[in-house]
Design a protein around this motif. Sequence first.
Motif, PDB file in Angstrom:
ATOM      1  N   HIS A 184       0.680  -1.264   0.153  1.00 41.68           N
ATOM      2  CA  HIS A 184       0.246   0.129  -0.070  1.00 41.68           C
ATOM      3  C   HIS A 184       1.042   1.008  -0.484  1.00 41.68           C
ATOM      4  N   ARG A 185       1.919   1.281   0.345  1.00 45.99           N
ATOM      5  CA  ARG A 185       3.223   1.966   0.384  1.00 45.99           C
ATOM      6  C   ARG A 185       2.840   3.830   0.513  1.00 45.99           C
ATOM      7  N   TRP A 189      12.094   0.332   1.833  1.00 47.21           N
ATOM      8  CA  TRP A 189      13.133   1.531   1.418  1.00 47.21           C
ATOM      9  C   TRP A 189      13.676   2.107   0.370  1.00 47.21           C
ATOM     10  N   ILE A 190      14.194   1.284  -0.154  1.00 52.88           N
ATOM     11  CA  ILE A 190      15.124   1.635  -0.985  1.00 52.88           C
ATOM     12  C   ILE A 190      14.383   1.573  -2.556  1.00 52.88           C
ATOM     13  N   GLU A 191      12.718   0.904  -2.860  1.00 56.78           N
ATOM     14  CA  GLU A 191      12.075   0.594  -3.564  1.00 56.78           C
ATOM     15  C   GLU A 191      11.045   1.409  -3.503  1.00 56.78           C
ATOM     16  N   LEU A 192      10.990   1.759  -2.513  1.00 52.25           N
ATOM     17  CA  LEU A 192       9.921   3.416  -2.227  1.00 52.25           C
ATOM     18  C   LEU A 192      10.763   5.203  -3.137  1.00 52.25           C
ATOM     19  N   LEU A 240       9.506   8.337   0.155  1.00 51.77           N
ATOM     20  CA  LEU A 240       9.632   8.278   1.813  1.00 51.77           C
ATOM     21  C   LEU A 240      10.556   9.753   1.873  1.00 51.77           C
ATOM     22  N   ASP A 241      10.579  10.328   2.841  1.00 56.04           N
ATOM     23  CA  ASP A 241      11.673  11.043   3.906  1.00 56.04           C
ATOM     24  C   ASP A 241      12.170  10.489   4.708  1.00 56.04           C
TER      25      ASP A 241
END
Length: 973
Positions: free
Chosen positions: A589-590, A614-617, A621-622
């Motif tokens: 759901h990102r 995290w890397i995929e998003l 992401l902040d």
Amino acid sequence: MASILDEYEDSLSRSAVLQPGCPSVGIPHSGYVNAQLEKEVPIFTKQRIDFTPSERITSLVVSCNQLCMSLGKDTLLRIDLGKANEPNHVELGRKDDAKVHKMFLDHTGSHLLIALSSTEVLYVNRNGQKVRPLARWKGQLVESVGWNKALGTESSTGPILVGTAQGQIFEAELSASEGGLFGPAPDLYFRPLYVLNEEGGPAPVCSLEAERGADGRGFVIATTRQRLFQFIGRAAEGAEAQGFSGLFAAYADHPPPFREFPSSLGYSELAFYTPKLRSAPRAFAWMMGDGVLYGALDCGRPDSLLSEERVWEYPEEVGPGASPPLAIVLTQFHFLLLLADRVEAVCTLTGQVVLRDHFLEKFGPLKHMVKDSSTGHLWAYTERAVFRYHVQREARDVWRTYLDMNRFDLAKEYCRERPDCLDTVLAREADFCFRQRRYLESARCYALTQSYFEEIALKFLEARQEEALAEFLQRKLAGLKPAERTQATLLTTWLTELYLSRLGALQGDPEALNLYRETRERFRAFLSSPRHKEWLFASRASIHELLASHGDTEHMVYFAVIMQDYERVVAYHCQHEAYEEALAVLARHRDPQLFYKFSPILIRHIPRQLVDAWIELGSRLDARQLIPALVNYSQGGEAQQVSQAIRYMEFCVNVLGETEQAIHNYLLSLYARGQPASLLAYLEQAGASPHRVHYDLKYALRLCAEHGHHRACVHVYKVLELYEEAVDLALQVDVDLAKQCADLPEEDEELRKKLWLKIARHVVQEEEDVQTAMACLASCPLLKIEDVLPFFPDFVTIDHFKEAICSSLKAYNHHIQELQREMEEATASAQRIRRDLQELRGRYGAVEPQDKCATCDFPLLNRPFYLFLCGHMFHADCLLQAVRPGLPAYKQARLEELQRKLGAAPPPAKGSARVKEAEGGAAAGGPSREQLKADLDELVAAECVYCGELMIRSIDRPFIDPQHYEEEHLSWL
């Protein structure tokens, strides 16, 4: 005849009112108070036509708003009811005693057949005035005609059927075209098809109806006095495809199916009901000796067209032995019998007589009744009067009749536009289904009514029908309005409780496994229904509490996913240590906010998988909001923990190009603690410009110092331009590194020399290596042997400095020679300048009387002037005016000052005494006049205004002053 067919309400013939079914006030039920708001209009309203015939009416037919009646034996009256004031009289031209036996008018109102008692038939077309006999029909007493509704037009009847008193059925076709004296006859052909028999002999064909079904089949219904015959089949291929020959040919070897009744009136009549013009008929009514046979017509049945047949038997006062019926017409829900003195209407649904409309004796006995299928009006007549019945809203109360018959579908169909009546039908149907123990159907009906909610719910609870109650609640929920939030919360909560209780009761029973699965699927369908999504979302808190109270964690997760409450789903997985499932929900759901919230928990258990997510998003992401999770995780200081944190920070810096100082500072701290080898590489990659690095220099310096990373500290010192500190620290690590730092201040030779002296002192005093010190001296051209000598101890011999001293002496000697050469060149240049000045003093120029000023083009000798070596000559005032704009502001001010002083100075006196007095006065009080003129000449005549630098500087000035441009422009026009 001017007012013929103007309708009015006959005071003597009162309106007949038919209202079968429900009374004028509706039955009240739960949720409704129903009252009649307007007066009900009678279904059948009789009106007498304001018309007094000149002769007695012998026959009347109506079709397509065209009325035709025969008056006496020789007059035909035709009236277009749309133009009632324009009647048309046609004389039949009969000289014999033949009477009109019957008249037949087709469905278009164009073709009129007049059957005479003399076995002759006349034809009259709507658009013609000529009565044309049908020669081929002569000798046949026509009793009935079956018009062709599919092929008949205003100009041609198409193939039609003709029934005679001798029992024969003929096929014929008529054309409206009229020729000359020897033109074509209207009857194109007239051929026999079939003979109807009754009790061993031919019987009169009382009625004929020909229709064509939707599937292309044709059917014909013919009646005699006691029998009703059906002819069904498809039209033959070829030339006779449009006729009836093929249909009747199928019954050449065997009789057609028929219905027979024993009694006889001596005649019979068949009536059809057709909803729309040119559509297939829906119902039939056959008036015969025993009563009226009526029912539905189904063209799709293969054996018989008649279905749902019923017989309405004549009452005692009606029938063959009493008052026989004369005619019958059929409407949608009634058939009307015409007797000699009255009209009786019978409801085809109940068989009850709902209307008896008596006629006054003064009008005479009734003769016949016909129906206009195009308008639905009914026409009855006597020999002296014509009446018309209007049929209005015949179906308005039919719903109650169907309701009493428990035919709820039809009842709902006929009260769909009346909510109060529809609610009554639904409530009755719901009660009926409840008594029949069809609880689900009952619940569906109750949900559509306005009955009291509590009453219905208690009804199902008392019957222990929770499934039906759930169906009722679910349908009630679907019908709520957006503003009814309280009711929606109640219903959704109740439904959830019912489903959960049902699932709990079935879960432990192995024999009810299939029922449990079915109930679970229905529950999930309820939770995921888009129709209920709004209400479920509003009640999600209470539903979650119910699910938790029942311990149904499976559906808690399922409902949370449906409601997109992924925070609850992830929290549930984390509580049950299903960290990979929680991460799968986050990754699917990102949602960045969920990552920020649950990353501190997940990173302690699945760090590598979380960092991959995290890397995929990526940039969604902040990274700053993930630093707390990384700090908390990496506090243990283990290599694996630090490496995962470094991996994500490197991704942010190298791939995403993050420039946030917090991220770079944190990466520095990770490098300093876990990967010192990467620290210096990172610092060098960041660059040496203090304005372009993204980390905090002071923080980096303190961090490197705390962890003892001296080379990194040296780099930070270099970025901070603290070269002395950099050299001091570099000397503790590597002399070569110190040398690199010493060369950095390229523009400050004094500082470079100072830094190199530090290096030399360190090499001499700390390392006591003379050779290295000499090499250091050779590396920096700023150092001399004399700068380094004080650092050496006294016991060092001169042999160690021999080469350095010789090199230094050679350098000094070379420098002295260079200075001597420069001095000689300067002396020669000064001599050349003196020689040029002497030559210039002797130069002169000749001025001719005709020479003119280069600026004003006037003779030069008229006023004081200047002569330049380039040959240009100017008046003094002209040169002053040309030079002034090009001078700087301070020179212009100086020029004005000199002019003012020169104007105020006394003129030169004649004689040597006065000259001396003037010179003495100038010496005493200020510059002399000659000095002022010399200063003025230095400003104005320093160079030619055309050949000097003043002209070069004015190259970008416009030829025309912008302030005077408009004036100059206008002067050229």
